[in-house]
Design a protein around this motif. Structure first.
Motif, mmCIF file in Angstrom:
data_model
loop_
_atom_site.group_PDB
_atom_site.id
_atom_site.type_symbol
_atom_site.label_atom_id
_atom_site.label_comp_id
_atom_site.label_asym_id
_atom_site.label_seq_id
_atom_site.Cartn_x
_atom_site.Cartn_y
_atom_site.Cartn_z
ATOM 1 N N THR A 91 2.505 1.752 -3.347
ATOM 2 C CA THR A 91 1.522 2.226 -4.326
ATOM 3 C C THR A 91 1.228 3.713 -4.107
ATOM 4 O OG1 THR A 91 0.531 0.033 -4.407
ATOM 5 C CG2 THR A 91 -0.787 1.848 -5.235
ATOM 6 N N CYS A 92 1.034 4.096 -2.855
ATOM 7 C CA CYS A 92 0.704 5.499 -2.544
ATOM 8 C C CYS A 92 1.839 6.449 -2.930
ATOM 9 C CB CYS A 92 0.387 5.656 -1.071
ATOM 10 S SG CYS A 92 -1.195 4.964 -0.600
ATOM 11 N N PHE A 93 3.082 6.017 -2.712
ATOM 12 C CA PHE A 93 4.229 6.872 -3.020
ATOM 13 C C PHE A 93 4.805 6.611 -4.409
ATOM 14 C CE2 PHE A 93 4.318 7.029 1.667
ATOM 15 C CZ PHE A 93 4.271 8.401 1.819
ATOM 16 N N ALA A 94 4.143 5.775 -5.191
ATOM 17 C CA ALA A 94 4.526 5.473 -6.580
ATOM 18 C C ALA A 94 5.986 5.036 -6.691
ATOM 19 C CB ALA A 94 4.236 6.665 -7.486
ATOM 20 N N LYS B 133 0.837 -1.211 0.000
ATOM 21 C CA LYS B 133 0.000 0.000 0.000
ATOM 22 C C LYS B 133 0.870 1.260 0.000
ATOM 23 C CE LYS B 133 -3.835 2.273 0.387
ATOM 24 N NZ LYS B 133 -4.693 2.440 -0.766
ATOM 25 N N LEU B 134 1.922 1.270 0.829
ATOM 26 C CA LEU B 134 2.815 2.430 0.865
ATOM 27 C C LEU B 134 3.531 2.624 -0.470
ATOM 28 C CD1 LEU B 134 4.366 2.092 4.419
ATOM 29 C CD2 LEU B 134 2.865 3.903 3.604
#
Length: 55
Positions: free
Chosen positions: A23-26, A20-21
């Motif tokens: 993905t959120c920070f690309a 998730k992290l």
């Protein structure tokens, strides 16, 4: 046996959080391993500093 299952479930939860992290920070897939290694090294350094400061 209960402790083993508990640790396994925490490990799976950690993987979900990392994904998730990332993905959120690309974070690109090619750099994900390097980011994890740097995070582990940072955690070790910070724990060492906290132990030394607290001693």
């Amino acid at each position: 046996m209960t402790g083993y299952l508990f640790e396994k479930s925490l490990a799976v939860a950690d993987i979900v959080v990392f994904l998730k992290l990332f993905t959120c920070f690309a974070v690109p897939a090619a750099l994900a391993g390097r980011v994890l290694v740097l995070g582990v090294i940072g955690a070790i350094v910070l724990r060492t500093v906290m132990l030394l400061v607290g001693a």
